[in-house]
Motif scaffolding. Structure first.
Motif, PDB file in Angstrom:
ATOM      1  N   GLU A  92       0.950  -1.429   0.041  1.00 29.57           N
ATOM      2  CA  GLU A  92       0.022  -0.140  -0.144  1.00 29.57           C
ATOM      3  C   GLU A  92       0.860   1.273  -0.030  1.00 29.57           C
ATOM      4  O   GLU A  92       2.168   1.173   0.460  1.00 29.57           O
ATOM      5  N   THR A  93       0.289   2.249  -0.505  1.00 30.51           N
ATOM      6  CA  THR A  93       0.634   3.511  -0.396  1.00 30.51           C
ATOM      7  C   THR A  93      -0.007   4.420   0.375  1.00 30.51           C
ATOM      8  O   THR A  93      -1.356   4.605   0.621  1.00 30.51           O
ATOM      9  N   TYR A  94       0.529   5.324   1.407  1.00 35.75           N
ATOM     10  CA  TYR A  94      -0.396   6.417   2.297  1.00 35.75           C
ATOM     11  C   TYR A  94       0.425   7.680   2.102  1.00 35.75           C
ATOM     12  O   TYR A  94       1.636   7.771   1.770  1.00 35.75           O
ATOM     13  N   ASN A  95      -0.521   8.691   1.865  1.00 34.05           N
ATOM     14  CA  ASN A  95      -0.239  10.117   1.737  1.00 34.05           C
ATOM     15  C   ASN A  95      -0.284  10.703   3.412  1.00 34.05           C
ATOM     16  O   ASN A  95      -1.095  10.352   3.927  1.00 34.05           O
ATOM     17  N   ILE A  96       0.893  11.448   3.455  1.00 38.89           N
ATOM     18  CA  ILE A  96       0.927  11.830   4.772  1.00 38.89           C
ATOM     19  C   ILE A  96       0.878  13.651   4.589  1.00 38.89           C
ATOM     20  O   ILE A  96       1.812  14.110   3.691  1.00 38.89           O
ATOM     21  N   GLY A  97       0.175  14.223   5.411  1.00 37.61           N
ATOM     22  CA  GLY A  97       0.301  15.767   5.151  1.00 37.61           C
ATOM     23  C   GLY A  97      -0.121  16.263   6.358  1.00 37.61           C
ATOM     24  O   GLY A  97      -0.691  15.649   7.705  1.00 37.61           O
ATOM     25  N   GLY A  98      -0.023  17.640   6.476  1.00 39.56           N
ATOM     26  CA  GLY A  98      -0.233  18.387   7.685  1.00 39.56           C
ATOM     27  C   GLY A  98      -1.692  18.982   7.679  1.00 39.56           C
ATOM     28  O   GLY A  98      -2.022  19.502   8.702  1.00 39.56           O
ATOM     29  N   PHE A  99      -2.537  18.879   6.781  1.00 40.79           N
ATOM     30  CA  PHE A  99      -3.838  19.620   6.826  1.00 40.79           C
ATOM     31  C   PHE A  99      -3.497  21.011   6.917  1.00 40.79           C
ATOM     32  O   PHE A  99      -4.246  21.913   7.497  1.00 40.79           O
ATOM     33  N   ASN A 100      -2.663  21.464   6.273  1.00 41.02           N
ATOM     34  CA  ASN A 100      -2.108  22.935   6.631  1.00 41.02           C
ATOM     35  C   ASN A 100      -1.456  23.569   5.229  1.00 41.02           C
ATOM     36  O   ASN A 100      -0.213  23.640   5.233  1.00 41.02           O
ATOM     37  N   GLU A 101      -2.225  24.130   4.713  1.00 43.25           N
ATOM     38  CA  GLU A 101      -1.927  24.755   3.258  1.00 43.25           C
ATOM     39  C   GLU A 101      -1.448  26.260   3.237  1.00 43.25           C
ATOM     40  O   GLU A 101      -2.233  27.019   4.254  1.00 43.25           O
TER      41      GLU A 101
ATOM     42  N   TYR B 209       0.771  22.310  -4.019  1.00 37.98           N
ATOM     43  CA  TYR B 209       0.569  20.881  -3.618  1.00 37.98           C
ATOM     44  C   TYR B 209      -0.148  20.948  -2.515  1.00 37.98           C
ATOM     45  O   TYR B 209      -0.115  21.857  -1.267  1.00 37.98           O
ATOM     46  N   ALA B 210      -1.077  19.873  -2.388  1.00 38.87           N
ATOM     47  CA  ALA B 210      -2.011  19.898  -1.207  1.00 38.87           C
ATOM     48  C   ALA B 210      -2.465  18.117  -0.789  1.00 38.87           C
ATOM     49  O   ALA B 210      -2.487  17.563  -1.921  1.00 38.87           O
ATOM     50  N   ILE B 211      -2.350  17.751   0.205  1.00 38.86           N
ATOM     51  CA  ILE B 211      -2.316  16.394   0.331  1.00 38.86           C
ATOM     52  C   ILE B 211      -3.763  15.984   0.978  1.00 38.86           C
ATOM     53  O   ILE B 211      -4.345  16.614   1.927  1.00 38.86           O
ATOM     54  N   ASP B 212      -4.298  14.857   0.587  1.00 38.39           N
ATOM     55  CA  ASP B 212      -5.496  14.224   1.259  1.00 38.39           C
ATOM     56  C   ASP B 212      -4.826  13.142   1.978  1.00 38.39           C
ATOM     57  O   ASP B 212      -4.598  12.219   1.780  1.00 38.39           O
ATOM     58  N   ALA B 213      -4.774  13.253   3.277  1.00 36.32           N
ATOM     59  CA  ALA B 213      -4.104  12.327   4.034  1.00 36.32           C
ATOM     60  C   ALA B 213      -5.282  11.640   5.017  1.00 36.32           C
ATOM     61  O   ALA B 213      -5.044  10.984   5.932  1.00 36.32           O
ATOM     62  N   SER B 214      -6.393  11.466   4.390  1.00 35.11           N
ATOM     63  CA  SER B 214      -7.752  10.600   4.959  1.00 35.11           C
ATOM     64  C   SER B 214      -7.368   9.409   5.229  1.00 35.11           C
ATOM     65  O   SER B 214      -7.884   8.584   6.110  1.00 35.11           O
ATOM     66  N   LYS B 215      -6.597   8.658   4.271  1.00 36.16           N
ATOM     67  CA  LYS B 215      -6.493   7.267   4.100  1.00 36.16           C
ATOM     68  C   LYS B 215      -5.623   6.807   5.573  1.00 36.16           C
ATOM     69  O   LYS B 215      -5.790   5.937   6.247  1.00 36.16           O
ATOM     70  N   ILE B 216      -4.584   7.370   5.720  1.00 30.56           N
ATOM     71  CA  ILE B 216      -3.656   7.095   6.937  1.00 30.56           C
ATOM     72  C   ILE B 216      -4.586   7.615   8.291  1.00 30.56           C
ATOM     73  O   ILE B 216      -4.414   6.845   9.147  1.00 30.56           O
ATOM     74  N   LYS B 217      -5.450   8.616   8.285  1.00 29.57           N
ATOM     75  CA  LYS B 217      -6.140   8.920   9.286  1.00 29.57           C
ATOM     76  C   LYS B 217      -7.146   8.074   9.663  1.00 29.57           C
ATOM     77  O   LYS B 217      -7.109   7.457  10.848  1.00 29.57           O
ATOM     78  N   ASN B 218      -7.963   7.628   8.522  1.00 30.65           N
ATOM     79  CA  ASN B 218      -9.007   6.704   8.754  1.00 30.65           C
ATOM     80  C   ASN B 218      -8.605   5.053   9.043  1.00 30.65           C
ATOM     81  O   ASN B 218      -9.010   4.507   9.990  1.00 30.65           O
ATOM     82  N   GLU B 219      -7.342   4.742   8.264  1.00 34.28           N
ATOM     83  CA  GLU B 219      -7.253   3.373   8.561  1.00 34.28           C
ATOM     84  C   GLU B 219      -6.229   3.060   9.498  1.00 34.28           C
ATOM     85  O   GLU B 219      -5.818   2.142  10.263  1.00 34.28           O
ATOM     86  N   LEU B 220      -5.210   4.163   9.820  1.00 35.76           N
ATOM     87  CA  LEU B 220      -4.062   3.735  10.704  1.00 35.76           C
ATOM     88  C   LEU B 220      -4.266   4.573  11.965  1.00 35.76           C
ATOM     89  O   LEU B 220      -3.495   4.668  13.093  1.00 35.76           O
ATOM     90  N   GLY B 221      -5.335   5.565  11.975  1.00 36.34           N
ATOM     91  CA  GLY B 221      -5.556   6.631  13.071  1.00 36.34           C
ATOM     92  C   GLY B 221      -4.407   7.713  13.450  1.00 36.34           C
ATOM     93  O   GLY B 221      -4.431   8.229  14.470  1.00 36.34           O
ATOM     94  N   TRP B 222      -3.731   7.922  12.400  1.00 38.47           N
ATOM     95  CA  TRP B 222      -2.815   9.086  12.632  1.00 38.47           C
ATOM     96  C   TRP B 222      -3.355  10.316  12.237  1.00 38.47           C
ATOM     97  O   TRP B 222      -4.049  10.591  11.060  1.00 38.47           O
ATOM     98  N   ILE B 223      -3.046  11.524  13.057  1.00 37.56           N
ATOM     99  CA  ILE B 223      -3.220  12.916  12.732  1.00 37.56           C
ATOM    100  C   ILE B 223      -1.897  13.661  13.244  1.00 37.56           C
ATOM    101  O   ILE B 223      -1.570  13.136  14.207  1.00 37.56           O
TER     102      ILE B 223
END
Ligand code: NAD
Length: 347
Positions: free
Chosen positions: A242-251, A293-307
């Motif tokens: 799998e690939t996971y995007n990681i971002g800060g929700f912070n543009e 550049y802007a990241i949708d980091a919802s996969k790592i948030k929803n699947e692994l619980g990271w924020i």
């Protein structure tokens, strides 16, 4: 269990090494780093004598050395961060980026493939990559894990190449791998060629703040320790393949970020309000500069619980305080070679 972390003397790598050495006394952490201009063992002074930590100076582009290290230590997990990482330098010398980022990654994959027997726990090849592989966004939209690759700089092309090889080794040789693509990091130990420490240092020195083009380029920013926490989580809990995007929700638009830094630095340095902003100097644009550049980091948030654990305000506060109280570190890395690079880059 022997874990190899490459690029551990660099910015993000040093935070990952520290986290792993301190959190996992049952792992032996090997830090393989060539100590290029960006590698600095001062970043790891506090943990260099820990019994579960070993530093190895080596170049990942050297196939023989990489092979011999895997033969000797039989690494059961690899977290690969070593890279040439600065876009501006990739414009000057693309080949250096191909050697380290593409060839170096393939050497690691080959060595991992040879010694992996499929019988370890936690075994995986974890490649740390960037959101820049996705190319540029317009005013709206976010990069998801499904966004097609469309790199625009030699740096992002070399990272895209290495991502593709990792994926291809997974498909072709059934190697367990995981990839993460992260947005811009900031924090302690970042080499001052990158935007935030560059401007902090220039404000301290009271010299011009070079802003590319009209300053309207937009980036997402993540505090480096939150990236390290995400890496720990993905290494242990991520799903192979799998690939996971990681971002800060912070543009932030670059110019707004620079103005915020100026304001904070005026306060910290006790300078009159507005004085650092006078240092802003617009310079000729970077060729191939991606607008946003802007990241949708919802996969790592929803699947692994990271924020992210800290807000941008908190992260910037910690970062600025660190640079202000680590003058010796800053002076060491901005003398010599850095001055030559700086004059050439911003002449
Ligand atoms: P960095 O430039 O601070 O550190 C890179 C490290 O790799 C240095 O210690 C350097 O000595 C080492 N290195 C370089 N070439 C090597 C070689 N041939 N062999 C062995 N070691 C070598 O980089 P960083 O900002 O910490 O980035 C680390 C990783 O994270 C990179 O793969 C980068 O692409 C990725 N990344 C960075 C960011 C960011 O904002 N900095 C964002 C997303 C992804």
């Amino acid at each position: 269990m022997n874990i190899l972390i490459t690029g551990g003397a660099g910015f993000i790598g040093s935070h990952v090494i520290r986290l792993f050495v301190k959190t996992y006394p049952n792992y032996h952490i090997f830090n393989l780093d060539a100590l290029t201009y960006a590698g600095n063992l001062e970043n790891l002074k506090d943990i260099e004598n820990e019994s579960n930590y070993t530093f190895i100076k080596a170049d990942i582009a050297d196939e023989e050395i990489v092979d011999s290290l895997f033969n000797k230590y039989k690494f059961e997990g690899v977290i690969h961060l070593a890279a040439e990482s600065h876009v501006d330098r990739s414009i000057i010398d693309p080949l250096a980026f191909v050697k380290t980022n593409v060839l170096g990654t393939i050497n690691l994959l080959n060595a991992f493939k040879k010694c992996w027997r499929g019988d370890f726990i936690n075994k995986r090849f974890y490649h740390i990559s960037t959101d820049e592989v996705y190319g540029a966004l317009g005013e709206s939209g976010l990069f998801t894990e499904q966004t097609p690759y469309s790199p625009n700089s030699p740096y992002s092309a070399s990272k895209a190449g290495s991502d593709h090889f990792v994926r291809a080794y997974g498909e072709t040789y059934n190697l367990p791998y995981v990839i993460t693509n992260c947005s811009n990091n900031y924090g302690q130990n970042q080499f001052p060629e990158k935007l935030i420490p560059l401007f902090i240092n220039n404000i301290i020195q009271n010299i011009p703040l070079p802003v590319y083009g009209d300053g309207n380029y937009t980036r997402d920013w993540l505090y480096v320790k939150d990236h390290a926490i995400a890496i720990d989580l993905v290494f242990h809990k991520g799903i192979n393949g799998e690939t996971y995007n990681i971002g800060g929700f912070n543009e932030w638009k670059n110019i707004d970020l620079v103005k915020l830094l100026c304001k904070k630095m005026d306060d910290k340095l006790g300078r009159p309000k507005g004085s650092s902003e006078l240092l802003i100097t617009y310079i000729k644009d970077r060729p191939g500069h991606d607008l946003r550049y802007a990241i949708d980091a919802s996969k790592i948030k929803n699947e692994l619980g990271w924020i992210p654990s800290v807000t941008f305000e908190q992260g910037l506060e910690k970062t600025i305080s660190w640079y202000l109280s680590n003058e010796v570190w800053l002076n060491n890395v901005t003398s010599g070679q850095y001055q030559t690079y700086y004059k050439k880059q911003y002449k």
